[in-house]
Design a protein around this motif. Structure first.
Motif, PDB file in Angstrom:
ATOM      1  N   THR A  41     132.979  58.508  11.898  1.00 47.63           N
ATOM      2  CA  THR A  41     131.888  58.600  12.880  1.00 47.63           C
ATOM      3  C   THR A  41     131.867  59.999  13.503  1.00 47.63           C
ATOM      4  OG1 THR A  41     132.130  56.259  13.327  1.00 47.63           O
ATOM      5  CG2 THR A  41     130.931  57.539  14.980  1.00 47.63           C
ATOM      6  N   GLU A  91     128.963  62.855  13.243  1.00 52.31           N
ATOM      7  CA  GLU A  91     128.364  63.423  14.454  1.00 52.31           C
ATOM      8  C   GLU A  91     128.401  64.952  14.430  1.00 52.31           C
ATOM      9  OE1 GLU A  91     129.423  63.199  19.192  1.00 52.31           O
ATOM     10  OE2 GLU A  91     130.042  61.554  17.893  1.00 52.31           O
ATOM     11  N   TYR A  92     129.570  65.516  14.040  1.00 53.81           N
ATOM     12  CA  TYR A  92     129.735  66.971  14.147  1.00 53.81           C
ATOM     13  C   TYR A  92     129.442  67.720  12.841  1.00 53.81           C
ATOM     14  CZ  TYR A  92     131.884  66.253  18.693  1.00 53.81           C
ATOM     15  OH  TYR A  92     132.112  65.920  19.993  1.00 53.81           O
TER      16      TYR A  92
END
Ligand code: FAD
Length: 287
Positions: free
Chosen positions: A20, A24-25
């Motif tokens: 996750t 996200e990054y």
């Protein structure tokens, strides 16, 4: 989450959480395992990353599973754990031999197999062994789990098939049979703490007097590991003899176009590659 100087360091507790964070990054995040490659880059000012995802506390990524036909080695398994594993010693002894030559005890205690694969150095010592074993790399992301053959994982100099949101979770090694010979040879400047000049991972099975299976994988001679397919083709299905061995060594001219760099010349590497193959064939045929 903690802050180290100007960097944010996340410490996920599950593979799902790590995926996750990666989603996200994306490319602005840097995975951190044992840190033995990353810390060198950071100290030299060669790595810029705002966000680190520290995998070290992620026990789900550690360990060696002895499955019916294969060994599954978690990405965060260290070389110390690999070289002490009875299952590795029995079913993939060349990987234990490679682990013993990686740095010294401090590096073996922190350096992980996942880091060695992902770092994609032409001189990474585990990679020729994984190639001669036809290993698979297991990857995870929020999108899927998938397995990629070691033969297509490294796509160029320090390039891999990993997508920006993917991580390595394990490596799968088909078990070698008791009648197979598998060896790891490394030539460096000295016996310990040396970066490889030439590495050979080699595997051979003889059945009914003929070469039933052969795999020869060279490291440190090109941007990625090279399988010596021409030499393998000379040996496969033949009755071994000194003359056959000489023809296989000569065929390396078609397989290898070694590099010249700071550590060694192309001519030296070509000569050593032939010597290592001769040594392997002599040993394997005495078996
Ligand atoms: C003194 C010294 C001696 C060394 N000697 C040798 C040697 O003899 N032979 C050799 O092969 N290497 C050697 N190395 C290199 C290094 O120790 C190995 O490459 C080691 O396996 C790296 O693992 P790590 O866990 O420390 O990786 P890290 O430094 O944490 O990470 C390396 C890279 O892999 C990525 N990464 C890590 N884990 C994952 C994952 N699960 N999924 C996706 N990406 C990931 C990181 O983002 C980073 O890009 C040496 C290093 C030093 C400092």
């Amino acid at each position: 989450m903690i802050r180290l100087q100007h960097n944010v360091v996340h410490r996920p507790r599950t593979i799902d959480d790590a995926c996750t964070l990666l989603a996200e990054y994306g490319p602005s995040a840097q995975l951190l395992a044992g840190g033995t490659d990353i810390m060198v880059l950071l100290n030299a000012g060669l790595l810029q990353a705002d966000v680190f995802i520290d995998l070290w506390p992620l026990d789900e990524l550690r360990g060696i599973d002895d499955l019916p036909d294969s060994l599954r080695i978690g990405a965060l398994t260290t070389f110390s754990q690999i070289l002490r594993s009875p299952a590795v010693e029995r079913f993939a002894p060349a990987l234990a031999a490679a682990a013993r030559t990686i740095g010294a005890a401090q590096i073996q205690n922190r350096g992980t197999i996942g880091g060695n694969i992902a770092n994609a150095s032409p001189a990474a010592d585990s990679l020729p062994v994984l190639s001669c074993l036809d290993a698979d790399i297991e990857l995870a992301s929020v999108r899927s789990r998938r397995r990629v053959s070691i033969h297509s994982f490294h796509t160029g100099y320090r390039k891999t098939a990993l997508a920006a949101d993917e991580m390595i979770v394990a490596v799968h090694l088909p078990k070698t049979r008791t009648d197979e010979r598998i060896e790891f040879y490394k030539v460096g400047t000295r016996r310990a703490q040396a970066i490889s000049k030439v590495v050979l991972g080699a595997r051979m099975q003889i059945a009914g007097g003929i070469v039933e299976h052969i795999a020869l994988a060279y490291g440190s001679v090109a941007p990625t590991v090279v399988r010596a397919r021409a030499a393998e083709a000379i040996l496969l299905g033949q009755y071994p003899s000194p003359e056959l061995a000489s023809r296989a060594v000569a065929a390396l001219d078609r397989d290898l176009k070694p590099i010249t760099d700071l550590r060694s010349s192309a001519a030296y590497r070509r000569r050593v590659a032939g010597n290592l193959l001769e040594r392997f064939l002599r040993k394997a045929l005495q078996h």
